[in-house]
Design a protein around this motif. Sequence first.
Motif, PDB file in Angstrom:
ATOM      1  N   ARG A   1      11.297   2.754   3.014  1.00  0.00           N
ATOM      2  CA  ARG A   1      10.067   3.451   3.407  1.00  0.00           C
ATOM      3  C   ARG A   1      10.410   4.904   3.701  1.00  0.00           C
ATOM      4  O   ARG A   1      11.350   5.188   4.426  1.00  0.00           O
ATOM      5  CB  ARG A   1       9.457   2.851   4.668  1.00  0.00           C
ATOM      6  CG  ARG A   1       8.874   1.484   4.497  1.00  0.00           C
ATOM      7  CD  ARG A   1       8.187   1.084   5.787  1.00  0.00           C
ATOM      8  NE  ARG A   1       8.064  -0.343   5.896  1.00  0.00           N
ATOM      9  CZ  ARG A   1       6.961  -0.951   6.326  1.00  0.00           C
ATOM     10  NH1 ARG A   1       5.930  -0.253   6.703  1.00  0.00           N
ATOM     11  NH2 ARG A   1       6.927  -2.256   6.392  1.00  0.00           N
ATOM     12  N   ARG A   2       9.610   5.786   3.139  1.00  0.00           N
ATOM     13  CA  ARG A   2       9.774   7.225   3.342  1.00  0.00           C
ATOM     14  C   ARG A   2       9.444   7.599   4.787  1.00  0.00           C
ATOM     15  O   ARG A   2       8.605   6.966   5.417  1.00  0.00           O
ATOM     16  CB  ARG A   2       8.846   7.967   2.384  1.00  0.00           C
ATOM     17  CG  ARG A   2       9.051   9.460   2.335  1.00  0.00           C
ATOM     18  CD  ARG A   2       8.042  10.118   1.413  1.00  0.00           C
ATOM     19  NE  ARG A   2       8.090   9.630   0.054  1.00  0.00           N
ATOM     20  CZ  ARG A   2       8.873  10.137  -0.908  1.00  0.00           C
ATOM     21  NH1 ARG A   2       9.689  11.132  -0.635  1.00  0.00           N
ATOM     22  NH2 ARG A   2       8.833   9.637  -2.128  1.00  0.00           N
ATOM     23  N   GLY A   3      10.103   8.645   5.290  1.00  0.00           N
ATOM     24  CA  GLY A   3       9.787   9.159   6.622  1.00  0.00           C
ATOM     25  C   GLY A   3       8.319   9.548   6.719  1.00  0.00           C
ATOM     26  O   GLY A   3       7.724  10.012   5.739  1.00  0.00           O
ATOM     27  N   SER A   4       7.730   9.376   7.894  1.00  0.00           N
ATOM     28  CA  SER A   4       6.273   9.505   8.021  1.00  0.00           C
ATOM     29  C   SER A   4       5.781  10.915   8.312  1.00  0.00           C
ATOM     30  O   SER A   4       4.593  11.185   8.173  1.00  0.00           O
ATOM     31  CB  SER A   4       5.765   8.558   9.107  1.00  0.00           C
ATOM     32  OG  SER A   4       6.385   8.886  10.345  1.00  0.00           O
ATOM     33  N   THR A   5       6.654  11.830   8.725  1.00  0.00           N
ATOM     34  CA  THR A   5       6.200  13.189   9.015  1.00  0.00           C
ATOM     35  C   THR A   5       6.781  14.174   8.011  1.00  0.00           C
ATOM     36  O   THR A   5       7.763  13.876   7.322  1.00  0.00           O
ATOM     37  CB  THR A   5       6.591  13.617  10.444  1.00  0.00           C
ATOM     38  OG1 THR A   5       8.018  13.575  10.558  1.00  0.00           O
ATOM     39  CG2 THR A   5       5.973  12.696  11.481  1.00  0.00           C
ATOM     40  N   ALA A   6       6.203  15.366   7.933  1.00  0.00           N
ATOM     41  CA  ALA A   6       6.568  16.342   6.907  1.00  0.00           C
ATOM     42  C   ALA A   6       8.065  16.642   6.876  1.00  0.00           C
ATOM     43  O   ALA A   6       8.652  16.744   5.801  1.00  0.00           O
ATOM     44  CB  ALA A   6       5.776  17.630   7.114  1.00  0.00           C
ATOM     45  N   VAL A   7       8.713  16.762   8.029  1.00  0.00           N
ATOM     46  CA  VAL A   7      10.128  17.136   8.041  1.00  0.00           C
ATOM     47  C   VAL A   7      11.044  15.968   7.684  1.00  0.00           C
ATOM     48  O   VAL A   7      12.257  16.161   7.534  1.00  0.00           O
ATOM     49  CB  VAL A   7      10.559  17.755   9.397  1.00  0.00           C
ATOM     50  CG1 VAL A   7       9.809  19.051   9.652  1.00  0.00           C
ATOM     51  CG2 VAL A   7      10.355  16.770  10.538  1.00  0.00           C
ATOM     52  N   PHE A   8      10.488  14.758   7.534  1.00  0.00           N
ATOM     53  CA  PHE A   8      11.294  13.591   7.182  1.00  0.00           C
ATOM     54  C   PHE A   8      10.886  12.967   5.849  1.00  0.00           C
ATOM     55  O   PHE A   8      11.348  11.885   5.500  1.00  0.00           O
ATOM     56  CB  PHE A   8      11.228  12.537   8.289  1.00  0.00           C
ATOM     57  CG  PHE A   8      11.810  13.001   9.594  1.00  0.00           C
ATOM     58  CD1 PHE A   8      13.079  13.551   9.649  1.00  0.00           C
ATOM     59  CD2 PHE A   8      11.085  12.889  10.759  1.00  0.00           C
ATOM     60  CE1 PHE A   8      13.619  13.981  10.846  1.00  0.00           C
ATOM     61  CE2 PHE A   8      11.615  13.315  11.967  1.00  0.00           C
ATOM     62  CZ  PHE A   8      12.891  13.869  12.010  1.00  0.00           C
ATOM     63  N   GLN A   9      10.044  13.636   5.074  1.00  0.00           N
ATOM     64  CA  GLN A   9       9.596  13.097   3.791  1.00  0.00           C
ATOM     65  C   GLN A   9      10.720  13.000   2.762  1.00  0.00           C
ATOM     66  O   GLN A   9      10.600  12.289   1.778  1.00  0.00           O
ATOM     67  CB  GLN A   9       8.460  13.948   3.226  1.00  0.00           C
ATOM     68  CG  GLN A   9       7.151  13.785   3.966  1.00  0.00           C
ATOM     69  CD  GLN A   9       6.493  12.476   3.624  1.00  0.00           C
ATOM     70  OE1 GLN A   9       6.132  12.227   2.488  1.00  0.00           O
ATOM     71  NE2 GLN A   9       6.328  11.612   4.607  1.00  0.00           N
ATOM     72  N   HIS A  10      11.813  13.703   2.973  1.00  0.00           N
ATOM     73  CA  HIS A  10      12.937  13.706   2.035  1.00  0.00           C
ATOM     74  C   HIS A  10      13.908  12.550   2.272  1.00  0.00           C
ATOM     75  O   HIS A  10      14.880  12.391   1.550  1.00  0.00           O
ATOM     76  CB  HIS A  10      13.703  15.037   2.151  1.00  0.00           C
ATOM     77  CG  HIS A  10      14.386  15.208   3.469  1.00  0.00           C
ATOM     78  ND1 HIS A  10      13.690  15.399   4.648  1.00  0.00           N
ATOM     79  CD2 HIS A  10      15.694  15.189   3.792  1.00  0.00           C
ATOM     80  CE1 HIS A  10      14.549  15.497   5.646  1.00  0.00           C
ATOM     81  NE2 HIS A  10      15.778  15.381   5.163  1.00  0.00           N
TER      82      HIS A  10
ATOM     83  N   LYS B   1       0.846  -1.203   0.000  1.00  0.00           N
ATOM     84  CA  LYS B   1       0.000   0.000   0.000  1.00  0.00           C
ATOM     85  C   LYS B   1       0.875   1.243   0.000  1.00  0.00           C
ATOM     86  O   LYS B   1       0.624   2.199  -0.729  1.00  0.00           O
ATOM     87  CB  LYS B   1      -0.949   0.018   1.184  1.00  0.00           C
ATOM     88  CG  LYS B   1      -1.841   1.256   1.168  1.00  0.00           C
ATOM     89  CD  LYS B   1      -2.713   1.386   2.376  1.00  0.00           C
ATOM     90  CE  LYS B   1      -3.650   2.572   2.307  1.00  0.00           C
ATOM     91  NZ  LYS B   1      -3.059   3.830   1.848  1.00  0.00           N
ATOM     92  N   GLN B   2       1.934   1.233   0.817  1.00  0.00           N
ATOM     93  CA  GLN B   2       2.856   2.373   0.830  1.00  0.00           C
ATOM     94  C   GLN B   2       3.533   2.544  -0.528  1.00  0.00           C
ATOM     95  O   GLN B   2       3.763   3.677  -0.966  1.00  0.00           O
ATOM     96  CB  GLN B   2       3.903   2.197   1.923  1.00  0.00           C
ATOM     97  CG  GLN B   2       3.349   2.410   3.318  1.00  0.00           C
ATOM     98  CD  GLN B   2       4.444   2.303   4.368  1.00  0.00           C
ATOM     99  OE1 GLN B   2       5.020   1.242   4.555  1.00  0.00           O
ATOM    100  NE2 GLN B   2       4.721   3.407   5.020  1.00  0.00           N
TER     101      GLN B   2
ATOM    102  N   GLY C   1       3.363   5.862  -3.094  1.00  0.00           N
ATOM    103  CA  GLY C   1       4.601   6.576  -3.379  1.00  0.00           C
ATOM    104  C   GLY C   1       5.500   6.764  -2.172  1.00  0.00           C
ATOM    105  O   GLY C   1       6.461   7.545  -2.224  1.00  0.00           O
ATOM    106  N   ASP C   2       5.232   6.046  -1.085  1.00  0.00           N
ATOM    107  CA  ASP C   2       5.998   6.206   0.149  1.00  0.00           C
ATOM    108  C   ASP C   2       6.929   5.040   0.442  1.00  0.00           C
ATOM    109  O   ASP C   2       7.491   4.943   1.535  1.00  0.00           O
ATOM    110  CB  ASP C   2       5.042   6.404   1.336  1.00  0.00           C
ATOM    111  CG  ASP C   2       4.307   7.728   1.243  1.00  0.00           C
ATOM    112  OD1 ASP C   2       4.911   8.702   0.744  1.00  0.00           O
ATOM    113  OD2 ASP C   2       3.130   7.790   1.640  1.00  0.00           O
TER     114      ASP C   2
END
Length: 195
Positions: A78-87, A53-54, A58-59
């Motif tokens: 897996r991409r970071g789960s909060t806005a400041v870790f999406q990169h 699902k992720q 796109g995560d």
Amino acid sequence: MSTTLRWLSEADDHLRTEIHAVVHDVVAAGGAVGYHEPPGPDRISTWLDGVLKQVRDGDAAFAVACVDGVVRAVGLWRRGSTAVFQHRAEIQQIMAHPSARGLGLGRLVVEGLVSNARAAGLEILMLGVRGNNHGAIELYEGLGFRECGRMPNAIAVGGERWDDVWMYLPLGYPEGTVLNGAAAGGLGSSPRRMA
């Protein structure tokens, strides 16, 4: 012998059975992949549903390495789960079936994940590895990862404890990115306390 790397966003029953066999047999052989006991098919299927699902959102990205058409290694980011870790993203669950050790599948999967993450615009990859897993640490170092932290005896396996080693790989920053590191000032900062 033919070796291929595939990227999954869906998995039919056949693929689920092959992926379960990899995880089950790695854990049964003592692999350090997060399970105390070999997981059953339902547990792996539930985990796989969440990961895929992720991927569709796109995560995440999920790779399987196949030998002569049979899944023999897996891995994901897996991409970071909060806005400041999406990169940034964490590489997880890198494992090769015991019967396929020595074929370079771990390297194939990690190299694929690094390329895939870079293409997805991620800036940093991280991963955690058990301190006694020297072969994996050497593999990651050979691909450019560097240790950035170690928590002594933080991984529990029964009555034994092992270091939790964290490693990272910078993938590149967008033009114009300001790298402040630990410089004082800016959002989220606080002044030093005077004694």
